[in-house]
Design an enzyme around this catalytic site. Structure first.
Site, short mmCIF file in Angstrom:
data_model
loop_
_atom_site.label_atom_id
_atom_site.label_comp_id
_atom_site.label_asym_id
_atom_site.label_seq_id
_atom_site.Cartn_x
_atom_site.Cartn_y
_atom_site.Cartn_z
N SER A 20 3.97 4.33 3.77
CA SER A 20 2.65 4.95 3.67
C SER A 20 1.93 4.88 5.02
CB SER A 20 1.81 4.23 2.62
OG SER A 20 0.47 4.65 2.75
N HIS A 43 4.71 8.96 3.33
CA HIS A 43 3.72 9.05 2.25
C HIS A 43 2.34 9.14 2.89
CE1 HIS A 43 2.32 8.30 -1.91
NE2 HIS A 43 1.42 7.48 -1.39
N ASP A 45 -1.65 9.26 2.20
CA ASP A 45 -2.67 8.93 1.20
C ASP A 45 -4.02 9.55 1.58
OD1 ASP A 45 -1.39 7.16 -0.74
OD2 ASP A 45 -1.09 5.81 0.97
N MET A 47 -7.84 10.14 0.55
CA MET A 47 -8.89 9.55 -0.31
C MET A 47 -10.24 10.13 0.07
SD MET A 47 -7.79 5.57 -0.01
CE MET A 47 -6.10 5.02 -0.26
N HIS A 76 -0.23 12.28 -1.33
CA HIS A 76 -0.82 11.70 -2.54
C HIS A 76 -2.33 11.95 -2.48
CE1 HIS A 76 -1.64 7.60 -4.79
NE2 HIS A 76 -2.05 8.64 -5.48
N MET A 78 -5.84 11.54 -3.68
CA MET A 78 -6.78 10.73 -4.47
C MET A 78 -8.16 11.33 -4.27
SD MET A 78 -5.04 7.08 -3.54
CE MET A 78 -4.16 7.79 -2.15
C1 DX5 Z 1 -3.09 2.95 -2.53
C2 DX5 Z 1 -2.21 3.98 -1.86
C3 DX5 Z 1 -0.94 3.41 -1.41
C4 DX5 Z 1 -1.05 2.37 -0.32
C5 DX5 Z 1 0.03 1.37 -0.59
O1 DX5 Z 1 -4.21 3.55 -3.06
O2 DX5 Z 1 -1.94 5.05 -2.75
O3 DX5 Z 1 -0.01 4.42 -1.03
O4 DX5 Z 1 -0.92 2.87 0.97
O5 DX5 Z 1 -0.17 0.29 0.24
P1 DX5 Z 1 0.57 -1.09 0.00
O6 DX5 Z 1 2.04 -0.83 0.06
O7 DX5 Z 1 0.08 -1.94 1.13
O8 DX5 Z 1 0.14 -1.61 -1.35
ZN ZN Z 2 -0.24 6.46 -2.24
#
Ligand code: DX5
Ligand code: ZN
Length: 228
Positions: A20, A43, A45, A47, A76, A78
């Site tokens: 990620s 990945h 993320d 947000m 992903h 969010m």
């Molecule tokens: C959390 C994200 C994850 C995050 C995971 O909301 O969706 O993808 O980056 O991070 P770790 O592996 O540190 O839990």
């Molecule tokens: Zn994620």
């Protein structure tokens, strides 16, 4: 025998690793992308500070990552009402787009939109959401993501009940004969990776456990060792 510690069979289900970028060093994202070049996916993320209590980054960072790396960009989302931005994220370089069932009353439409854009369609849900919420779109998606932390932040602890949720969805996908990826995201480490794969995961997301003090190459190597 405790099924959770039985060895996963990597031949039966090759496991994808998806570091990620949330945990990368943004001042040197291109270097970090190069360092994870032999991972399977990156990945990404996104947000919005509304669907989750944190703001990460958006379109320009995805576009920059796209320019810097040929890796499959696994995005992903969010964010509230993700339908508003699917086209933009596809144009910015997403290869796959994953949407939360809680983020829209129109999850079926969102999945269809992603497919119409020619991208891999993923569906996900928070740890507190009943698994049944994904059932209406299960046969349509290319990926199911089981969140194993409450989304919003990297570095949280894996919620142990997630293993049962992974097992349930693995059965559902197998019953359908679906080749969809079963991805797990949140608190995944070399210590729990085997149990997560054994429960049925085919793709592991990891942020803090990959981008540690000794760098992402060493982080990825620890996962590979753990999954041997
Ligand atoms: C959390 C994200 C994850 C995050 C995971 O909301 O969706 O993808 O980056 O991070 P770790 O592996 O540190 O839990
Ligand atoms: Zn994620």
């Amino acid at each position: 025998m405790n099924a959770d510690v039985a060895h996963p069979d990597p031949q039966a289900r090759p496991v994808k690793l998806a570091p990620s970028l949330l945990s990368c060093d943004f001042t040197r994202m291109a270097d970090d992308l190069q360092a994870i070049g032999d991972a399977d996916w990156a990945h990404v993320d996104v947000m919005d500070g509304a669907f989750v209590p944190n703001i990460s980054f958006g379109l320009p960072i995805l576009a920059a990552a796209r320019r810097a790396s040929p890796l499959f960009m696994d995005v992903h989302l969010m964010i509230e009402a993700p339908e508003r931005y699917l086209k933009d994220f596809a144009a910015a370089g997403a290869d796959g787009l994953t949407v939360h069932v809680e983020s829209t009353p129109h999850i079926h439409r969102a999945v269809q939109m992603i497919k119409e854009l020619g991208k891999k369609a993923g569906v996900t849900l928070n740890p507190g959401t009943p698994l049944e919420a994904i059932k209406p779109v299960l046969a349509d998606v290319d990926l199911v993501l089981i969140m194993s932390v409450n989304p919003g932040f990297g570095g949280q602890k894996f919620i142990p009940q997630s293993l049962d949720r992974i097992r349930t969805v693995r059965h559902w996908l197998d019953d359908l004969g679906s080749p969809a990826e079963l991805q797990v995201d949140g608190g995944v480490t070399p210590q729990n990776a085997r149990a997560v794969v054994h429960a049925g995961a085919s793709c592991l997301v990891a942020g803090s456990a990959v981008f540690g003090a000794d760098g992402p190459r060493a982080g990825l190597e620890r996962f590979r060792e753990a999954l041997k």
